[in-house]
Design an enzyme around this catalytic site. Structure first.
Site, PDB file in Angstrom:
ATOM      1  N   THR A 152       0.862  -1.189   0.000  1.00 22.18           N
ATOM      2  CA  THR A 152       0.000   0.000   0.000  1.00 22.18           C
ATOM      3  C   THR A 152       0.897   1.237   0.000  1.00 22.18           C
ATOM      4  O   THR A 152       1.336   1.681  -1.050  1.00 22.18           O
ATOM      5  CB  THR A 152      -0.977  -0.002   1.186  1.00 22.18           C
ATOM      6  OG1 THR A 152      -0.265  -0.265   2.401  1.00 22.18           O
ATOM      7  CG2 THR A 152      -2.055  -1.062   0.994  1.00 22.18           C
ATOM      8  N   THR A 177      -6.408  11.459  -0.181  1.00 19.47           N
ATOM      9  CA  THR A 177      -6.578  12.452  -1.246  1.00 19.47           C
ATOM     10  C   THR A 177      -5.871  12.009  -2.517  1.00 19.47           C
ATOM     11  O   THR A 177      -5.092  11.079  -2.518  1.00 19.47           O
ATOM     12  CB  THR A 177      -6.025  13.816  -0.801  1.00 19.47           C
ATOM     13  OG1 THR A 177      -4.631  13.675  -0.493  1.00 19.47           O
ATOM     14  CG2 THR A 177      -6.769  14.304   0.416  1.00 19.47           C
ATOM     15  N   LYS A 218       3.855  -6.885   4.107  1.00 24.04           N
ATOM     16  CA  LYS A 218       3.614  -5.503   3.712  1.00 24.04           C
ATOM     17  C   LYS A 218       3.278  -4.706   4.958  1.00 24.04           C
ATOM     18  O   LYS A 218       2.784  -5.235   5.952  1.00 24.04           O
ATOM     19  CB  LYS A 218       2.498  -5.374   2.676  1.00 24.04           C
ATOM     20  CG  LYS A 218       1.106  -5.819   3.099  1.00 24.04           C
ATOM     21  CD  LYS A 218       0.291  -4.826   3.918  1.00 24.04           C
ATOM     22  CE  LYS A 218       0.220  -3.467   3.264  1.00 24.04           C
ATOM     23  NZ  LYS A 218      -0.552  -2.522   4.182  1.00 24.04           N
ATOM     24  N   ASN A 249       0.367  10.666   5.794  1.00 20.08           N
ATOM     25  CA  ASN A 249      -0.890  10.336   6.447  1.00 20.08           C
ATOM     26  C   ASN A 249      -1.919  11.451   6.357  1.00 20.08           C
ATOM     27  O   ASN A 249      -3.125  11.183   6.378  1.00 20.08           O
ATOM     28  CB  ASN A 249      -0.623   9.943   7.901  1.00 20.08           C
ATOM     29  CG  ASN A 249      -0.040   8.550   7.986  1.00 20.08           C
ATOM     30  OD1 ASN A 249      -0.743   7.564   7.869  1.00 20.08           O
ATOM     31  ND2 ASN A 249       1.277   8.467   8.141  1.00 20.08           N
ATOM     32  N   THR A 285      -0.853  -1.152   9.114  1.00 21.67           N
ATOM     33  CA  THR A 285      -1.558  -2.317   8.593  1.00 21.67           C
ATOM     34  C   THR A 285      -0.501  -3.310   8.146  1.00 21.67           C
ATOM     35  O   THR A 285       0.331  -2.995   7.320  1.00 21.67           O
ATOM     36  CB  THR A 285      -2.445  -1.928   7.400  1.00 21.67           C
ATOM     37  OG1 THR A 285      -3.304  -0.894   7.849  1.00 21.67           O
ATOM     38  CG2 THR A 285      -3.295  -3.074   6.922  1.00 21.67           C
ATOM     39  N   GLU A 340       6.743   4.629   7.098  1.00 21.68           N
ATOM     40  CA  GLU A 340       6.360   5.859   6.401  1.00 21.68           C
ATOM     41  C   GLU A 340       7.229   7.030   6.857  1.00 21.68           C
ATOM     42  O   GLU A 340       7.232   7.398   8.030  1.00 21.68           O
ATOM     43  CB  GLU A 340       4.887   6.156   6.652  1.00 21.68           C
ATOM     44  CG  GLU A 340       3.965   5.155   5.966  1.00 21.68           C
ATOM     45  CD  GLU A 340       2.510   5.302   6.353  1.00 21.68           C
ATOM     46  OE1 GLU A 340       1.673   4.713   5.656  1.00 21.68           O
ATOM     47  OE2 GLU A 340       2.210   5.988   7.349  1.00 21.68           O
TER      48      GLU A 340
END
EC number: 2.3.1.35
Length: 405
Positions: free
Chosen positions: A152, A405, A178, A400, A189, A276
């Site tokens: 993702t 968007t 992942k 995040n 996740t 991230e």
């Protein structure tokens, strides 16, 4: 930017386990976002799942079905099918039923998995329309493509393999995972799939993945958020010409355990390395605890502290923030005069205050590195725990803030 994470290594095929990838266009047209995995007849399957009370519809179904006969695992990205109530369960069942219809198995033999945005209806028709292409793509050599298909916000696919020989027979263990955000697995996740061609009784396999996950996936954290969709699955196809492992003992079991644990650890740490916005890979070691839980409490207090994580991003050796986190971890009757704290090999705090030998230059040199170890000595006992985490950067906030968007 992934920290110390390079291209995928060679991912050895596992006899009896095939993977197929296709595009449903769930979030973006043309993106490979559906992965079908086929287990040979007679395979054993075990798994550990999120403890989040709002667990996703596919988690509910997979938990119900995992101890039965399992032939297929169906994964979609781009939509978590979580927070969707009874319609979400019905949608998960529909996708399983369609795959079962196309492959001639019972729907209960299909386990569903989803990852992506929470709270949006699962686009069942899109997934159903992509299933035949994934089935047609099934191959034992598709591990790398599947590792990309389950991504993702990940920037790189994650996977590894181990092989060992027993009585002249080669046994393979290969796994992919992942995850990059909403990571504090508790079985964020996070999805993990590990397969071996060893033959293992389901009860032994379940204990193996539980223990393996507990020392790897359950010791990583990026942001402290436990996902609604966490799953880690272990599949044993039984294709290797060796006796079935029916007990958690003996040379064959021990060799398999080491290989599975190694794979779990590597793909779990890869999630942190690809966190991230991460610019640092951080190991938090807590030693000298009176019990394992207080070591974990201290470790997570440090790993989850926004003040420590932002100091790590800034390469600022603000050791007072580490002491504050240790002090608020809730360890009963904590004697701060016995606590020592190290950054790498540098003692920054001793007996509860700044170490007399410490200099800011020493601390800054350690904090400038990409891989940092924070070691805390509690002086209370013999227990130890290790947690892996990241820093907290501007990029994490941007990713995040813009996620939908």
């Amino acid at each position: 930017m992934a920290v110390g994470l390079g291209p995928l290594p060679a991912l050895h095929p596992v006899p009896g386990f095939e993977l197929g990838i296709s595009s449903a266009g769930i979030k973006r047209p043309g993106r490979k976002d559906v992965v079908v995995m086929r287990c040979a007849e007679g395979s054993s399957v075990a798994g550990v799942f999120t403890l989040n009370a709002f667990c996703a519809a596919p988690v509910i179904l997979a938990k119900q079905r995992v101890q039965g006969t399992v032939r297929y695992l169906l994964t979609n990205t781009g939509n978590a099918n979580a927070g969707t109530g009874e319609p979400g369960l019905a949608a998960a069942r529909r996708t399983c039923e369609k795959l079962a219809q196309l492959t001639g198995v019972d729907a209960s033999a299909v386990l569903p998995y989803s990852t992506g945005v929470i709270g949006e209806p699962l686009p069942v028709e899109k997934i159903e329309g992509a299933l035949q292409a994934a089935i047609d793509d099934l191959s034992v050599d598709n591990w790398a493509a599947a590792a990309t298909g389950i991504m993702t916000t990940d920037t790189l696919p994650k996977g590894t393999s181990r092989q060992f020989s027993h009585d002249g027979v080669t046994v393979t263990v290969t796994g992919i995972s992942k995850g990059a955000g909403m990571i504090r697995p508790n079985m964020a996740t996070m999805l993990g799939y590990i397969a071996t061609d060893a033959k293992v009784a389901q009860s032994v396999l379940q204990d193996l993945i539980r223990d393996g996950a507990n020392k790897s996936f359950n010791r990583i954290t990026i942001d402290g958020d436990t996902s609604t969709n966490d799953c880690c699955m272990l599949i044993a196809t039984g294709q290797a010409d060796l006796p079935e492992i029916t007990e958690a003992k003996g040379p064959l079991f021990e060799a398999l355990k080491k290989a599975v644990f190694d794979v779990c650890m590597e793909v779990a740490q890869a999630i942190v390395r690809d966190g991230e916005g991460a610019t640092k890979f951080v190991t938090v070691e807590v030693n000298g605890g009176g019990n394992h839980q207080e070591c974990l409490d201290v470790g997570y207090a440090v790993a989850h502290s926004p003040l420590i994580k932002t100091a790590l991003f800034a390469s600022d050796p603000n050791w007072g923030r580490i002491l504050a986190a240790v002090g608020r971890a809730g360890v009963p009757d904590l004697d701060v005069s016995k606590i020592d704290v190290f950054l790498g090999g540098v003692c920054i705090a001793s007996q509860g205050c700044r170490a007399t030998t410490y200099t800011e230059e020493q601390g800054s040199a350690v904090m400038a590195e990409e891989e940092i170890t924070i070691r805390i000595e509690l002086g209370r006992g013999d227990c130890s725990e290790t947690i892996w985490t990241t820093d907290l950067s501007h990029e994490y906030v941007k990713i995040n803030a813009e996620y939908r968007t």
